[in-house]
Scaffold this active site. Structure first.
Site, mmCIF file in Angstrom:
data_model
loop_
_atom_site.group_PDB
_atom_site.id
_atom_site.type_symbol
_atom_site.label_atom_id
_atom_site.label_comp_id
_atom_site.label_asym_id
_atom_site.label_seq_id
_atom_site.Cartn_x
_atom_site.Cartn_y
_atom_site.Cartn_z
ATOM 1 N N TYR A 33 0.823 -1.198 0.000
ATOM 2 C CA TYR A 33 0.000 0.000 0.000
ATOM 3 C C TYR A 33 0.858 1.248 0.000
ATOM 4 C CZ TYR A 33 0.976 0.922 4.964
ATOM 5 O OH TYR A 33 1.601 1.226 6.152
ATOM 6 N N LYS A 149 6.579 -1.942 1.915
ATOM 7 C CA LYS A 149 5.365 -1.341 2.506
ATOM 8 C C LYS A 149 4.192 -2.298 2.325
ATOM 9 C CE LYS A 149 3.307 3.220 3.206
ATOM 10 N NZ LYS A 149 3.394 3.166 4.665
ATOM 11 N N GLU A 182 12.240 2.280 14.235
ATOM 12 C CA GLU A 182 11.363 3.383 13.815
ATOM 13 C C GLU A 182 10.101 3.307 14.662
ATOM 14 O OE1 GLU A 182 9.826 2.778 9.800
ATOM 15 O OE2 GLU A 182 10.035 0.614 10.040
ATOM 16 N N LEU A 207 11.155 1.276 7.238
ATOM 17 C CA LEU A 207 10.563 1.730 5.983
ATOM 18 C C LEU A 207 11.275 3.039 5.624
ATOM 19 C CD1 LEU A 207 8.132 1.254 3.967
ATOM 20 C CD2 LEU A 207 7.063 3.136 5.198
HETATM 21 N N1 PDD Z 1 2.810 5.051 7.607
HETATM 22 N N2 PDD Z 1 7.467 3.779 9.124
HETATM 23 C C1 PDD Z 1 6.344 3.050 9.089
HETATM 24 C C2 PDD Z 1 6.344 1.708 9.725
HETATM 25 C C3 PDD Z 1 5.194 3.557 8.442
HETATM 26 O O1 PDD Z 1 4.075 2.824 8.392
HETATM 27 C C4 PDD Z 1 5.237 4.850 7.866
HETATM 28 C C5 PDD Z 1 4.062 5.430 7.144
HETATM 29 C C6 PDD Z 1 6.439 5.577 7.932
HETATM 30 C C7 PDD Z 1 6.576 6.936 7.307
HETATM 31 O O2 PDD Z 1 6.567 6.839 5.905
HETATM 32 P P1 PDD Z 1 6.090 8.031 4.978
HETATM 33 O O3 PDD Z 1 6.901 9.209 5.368
HETATM 34 O O4 PDD Z 1 6.372 7.560 3.594
HETATM 35 O O5 PDD Z 1 4.628 8.252 5.235
HETATM 36 C C8 PDD Z 1 7.532 5.009 8.561
HETATM 37 C C9 PDD Z 1 1.651 5.434 6.830
HETATM 38 C C10 PDD Z 1 1.394 6.903 6.867
HETATM 39 C C11 PDD Z 1 0.471 4.590 7.262
HETATM 40 O O6 PDD Z 1 0.680 3.398 7.426
HETATM 41 O O7 PDD Z 1 -0.651 5.107 7.392
#
Ligand code: PDD
Length: 299
Positions: A33, A149, A182, A207
């Site tokens: 996703y 992801k 993270e 991620l």
């Molecule tokens: N989450 N780390 C994890 C485990 C994440 O699920 C996310 C993002 C990030 C930050 O990634 P980005 O900057 O590309 O949004 C880091 C999204 C927002 C979610 O699962 O809703």
């Protein structure tokens, strides 16, 4: 106004959107996703998100359900039909529908594609009354490929729930060696007493957040000292500031970890400076390059 979802070629009422019971996403979490924020009608760092989507699909050997260009058209339709100006779009692609067997189906699969969009209150650039957020630390119980992801988010869900139960915004995940990987849905950062900004290097244990990449670029362009290395919770508690980043949270100051204050227990000036830089870049569609770095068009 009714919300509209895109489900496998059709625009349907959000409440009526459905996928098959033998969709491999439903049965095996065999899918990926993306979440892309929308600011004043524009996607933030759209190309970088689609590059990461391409990488996730490649890692799982799932085909693009349509060309990148068609995907962008559908994304715009979904945003338009939901009258979203500020908010987010959610894209999910699974391997598709097949009788339940663990191995990849022999037949050529049509991947399932779902998109939804929703309006969120735009985050203000100036946040004078910002009080920051609390995090807890908890063991990182995820699989060893969180760089993909994937929709297999059960460990993240459990860790986030543990944070919420403790009255915290986020859970910082700690690996077997005591280092923070993270957050359950955000990347983790600290600012040391000598003003080094530290975040874990992209080493497949995290991620590679698009917002993380955006801040790395902004820091390089604006004279920040960034060190990409591992750090522990003890180091974070001894730091001047800490923060988290993600597409939806953008940047949030972390003012406590496990109930103990970080720095003076208030959001610091590094976060305030970075917030201003990011908000300015977002006006222009985001800090990252506007051309795809990976131009492979599949199908
Ligand atoms: N989450 N780390 C994890 C485990 C994440 O699920 C996310 C993002 C990030 C930050 O990634 P980005 O900057 O590309 O949004 C880091 C999204 C927002 C979610 O699962 O809703």
């Amino acid at each position: 106004m009714s919300r509209i979802a895109y489900v496998n070629g059709q625009y349907v009422l959000h409440g009526e959107g459905a996928v098959h019971i033998e969709d491999r996403g439903y049965q095996f979490a065999d899918g990926i996703y993306e979440v892309i924020s929308i600011d004043k009608g524009r996607f933030i760092d759209e190309e970088a998100h689609l590059d990461r989507l391409d990488r996730s699909l490649d890692e799982l050997r799932i085909a693009w359900p349509m060309s990148r260009r068609a995907m962008k058209l559908v994304m715009r339709q979904v945003v338009k039909r939901n009258l979203v100006r500020d908010g987010l779009i959610y894209l999910q692609i699974t391997r598709g529908v097949a009788p339940r067997e663990h191995g990849f189906p022999k037949k050529r699969m049509q991947p399932s594609l779902v998109m939804t969009a929703k309006t969120l209150k735009p985050a203000p650039k100036d946040q004078p009354n910002d009080t920051g957020v609390a995090v807890i630390s908890t063991p990182d119980i995820r699989w060893s490929r969180p760089d993909i992801k994937s929709v297999a988010l059960l460990p993240n869900v459990l860790c986030k729930e543990k944070a919420h139960a403790a009255g915290a915004f986020e859970a910082w995940l700690v690996d077997g060696e005591g280092f923070v990987t993270e957050g359950s849905s955000t990347n983790a950062w600290i600012v040391t007493k000598d003003n080094q900004v530290v975040t874990r290097d992209f080493d497949k244990h995290i991620l590679n957040g698009i917002t993380r990449q955006a801040f790395v670029k902004l820091m390089a362009e604006n004279g920040f000292t960034l060190v990409q290395r591992k750090f522990t919770v003890a180091e974070a508690l001894a730091a001047k500031e800490a923060f988290v980043t993600s597409s939806t949270a953008r940047i949030k100051a972390v003012v406590s970890i496990d109930g103990q204050p970080v720095g003076n227990g208030h959001p610091g000036e590094t976060v305030a400076r970075l917030r201003a830089l990011y908000w300015d870049a977002v006006e222009d569609g985001g800090p990252l390059p506007k051309t795809p770095t990976d131009i492979r068009e599949k199908h």
